[in-house]
Design a protein around this motif. Structure first.
Motif, short mmCIF file in Angstrom:
data_model
loop_
_atom_site.label_atom_id
_atom_site.label_comp_id
_atom_site.label_asym_id
_atom_site.label_seq_id
_atom_site.Cartn_x
_atom_site.Cartn_y
_atom_site.Cartn_z
N PHE A 153 0.83 -1.20 0.00
CA PHE A 153 0.00 0.00 0.00
C PHE A 153 0.87 1.26 0.00
O PHE A 153 1.99 1.24 0.51
CB PHE A 153 -0.89 0.05 1.25
N SER A 154 0.32 2.33 -0.52
CA SER A 154 0.95 3.65 -0.40
C SER A 154 -0.15 4.69 -0.42
O SER A 154 -1.31 4.39 -0.70
CB SER A 154 1.95 3.88 -1.53
N PHE A 155 0.22 5.92 -0.11
CA PHE A 155 -0.75 7.01 -0.13
C PHE A 155 -0.80 7.64 -1.51
O PHE A 155 0.23 7.85 -2.14
CB PHE A 155 -0.40 8.07 0.92
N SER A 156 -2.00 7.96 -1.95
CA SER A 156 -2.17 8.65 -3.23
C SER A 156 -1.93 10.14 -3.02
O SER A 156 -1.72 10.60 -1.90
CB SER A 156 -3.59 8.41 -3.77
N SER A 157 -1.98 10.89 -4.10
CA SER A 157 -1.78 12.34 -4.00
C SER A 157 -2.90 13.00 -3.20
O SER A 157 -2.73 14.10 -2.68
CB SER A 157 -1.70 12.95 -5.40
N LEU A 158 -4.04 12.33 -3.06
CA LEU A 158 -5.15 12.85 -2.27
C LEU A 158 -5.04 12.49 -0.79
O LEU A 158 -5.86 12.92 0.02
CB LEU A 158 -6.48 12.33 -2.82
N GLY A 159 -4.06 11.68 -0.44
CA GLY A 159 -3.87 11.30 0.95
C GLY A 159 -4.56 10.02 1.36
O GLY A 159 -4.49 9.62 2.52
N THR A 160 -5.24 9.38 0.44
CA THR A 160 -5.90 8.11 0.74
C THR A 160 -4.99 6.96 0.33
O THR A 160 -4.09 7.12 -0.50
CB THR A 160 -7.24 7.98 0.00
N ALA A 161 -5.21 5.80 0.93
CA ALA A 161 -4.40 4.63 0.61
C ALA A 161 -4.86 4.00 -0.69
O ALA A 161 -6.03 4.09 -1.07
CB ALA A 161 -4.49 3.61 1.74
N HIS A 162 -3.93 3.37 -1.38
CA HIS A 162 -4.28 2.55 -2.54
C HIS A 162 -3.27 1.41 -2.65
O HIS A 162 -2.17 1.48 -2.09
CB HIS A 162 -4.35 3.38 -3.84
N ALA A 163 -3.68 0.34 -3.32
CA ALA A 163 -2.82 -0.83 -3.47
C ALA A 163 -1.76 -0.54 -4.53
O ALA A 163 -2.08 -0.04 -5.61
CB ALA A 163 -3.65 -2.04 -3.87
N THR A 164 -0.51 -0.83 -4.20
CA THR A 164 0.58 -0.59 -5.15
C THR A 164 1.09 -1.85 -5.80
O THR A 164 1.74 -1.79 -6.84
CB THR A 164 1.76 0.12 -4.45
N SER A 165 0.83 -2.99 -5.20
CA SER A 165 1.22 -4.26 -5.80
C SER A 165 0.18 -5.32 -5.45
O SER A 165 -0.60 -5.15 -4.51
CB SER A 165 2.61 -4.68 -5.33
N GLN A 166 0.18 -6.40 -6.19
CA GLN A 166 -0.85 -7.43 -6.03
C GLN A 166 -0.21 -8.78 -5.71
O GLN A 166 1.00 -8.95 -5.79
CB GLN A 166 -1.71 -7.53 -7.29
N GLY A 167 -1.07 -9.73 -5.37
CA GLY A 167 -0.63 -11.09 -5.12
C GLY A 167 -0.16 -11.33 -3.70
O GLY A 167 0.58 -12.26 -3.43
#
Length: 111
Positions: A63-77
């Motif tokens: 996970f990492s933070f997006s430019s909006l400050g919310t989390a998003h998945a950066t890698s899968q599996g």
């Protein structure tokens, strides 16, 4: 017009009206096509950087933070990864979900 289409469908189909309705209302998660090891974050409900159980802090490899400050998945599996499982389980808004991979023929999966 629509009633005629429905009536024609009922006559040509081997299912009754209630069976047709039940078949169309099936939950797609009852029988997924494969195991769900990928993760999806519903960023609309995500608390973001202010979250006391930050998934980004618990599993920075996924996970990492997006430019909006919310989390998003950066890698899968990472479905069997303990840190990811803990992040999913501790999310206060339950906005992290396990999903099946996007099919390669899907517009988003072709990248």
């Amino acid at each position: 017009m629509i009633r005629r289409v429905i009536q024609a469908y009922e006559m040509l189909s081997e299912y009754s009206r209630t069976e047709i309705i039940e078949r169309e209302c099936l939950d797609p998660f009852d029988k997924p096509e494969c195991e769900a090891f990928d993760i999806f974050v519903n960023e609309i409900f995500c608390v973001g950087k202010g979250c006391p159980y930050s998934c980004v802090k618990q599993a920075p490899h996924a996970f990492s933070f997006s430019s909006l400050g919310t989390a998003h998945a950066t890698s899968q599996g990472h479905g069997e990864d303990f840190e990811v499982q803990r992040a999913v389980g501790q999310c206060p808004r339950s906005c992290i979900h396990y999903v099946t991979p996007i099919p390669k023929n899907h517009p988003r999966g072709a990248a």
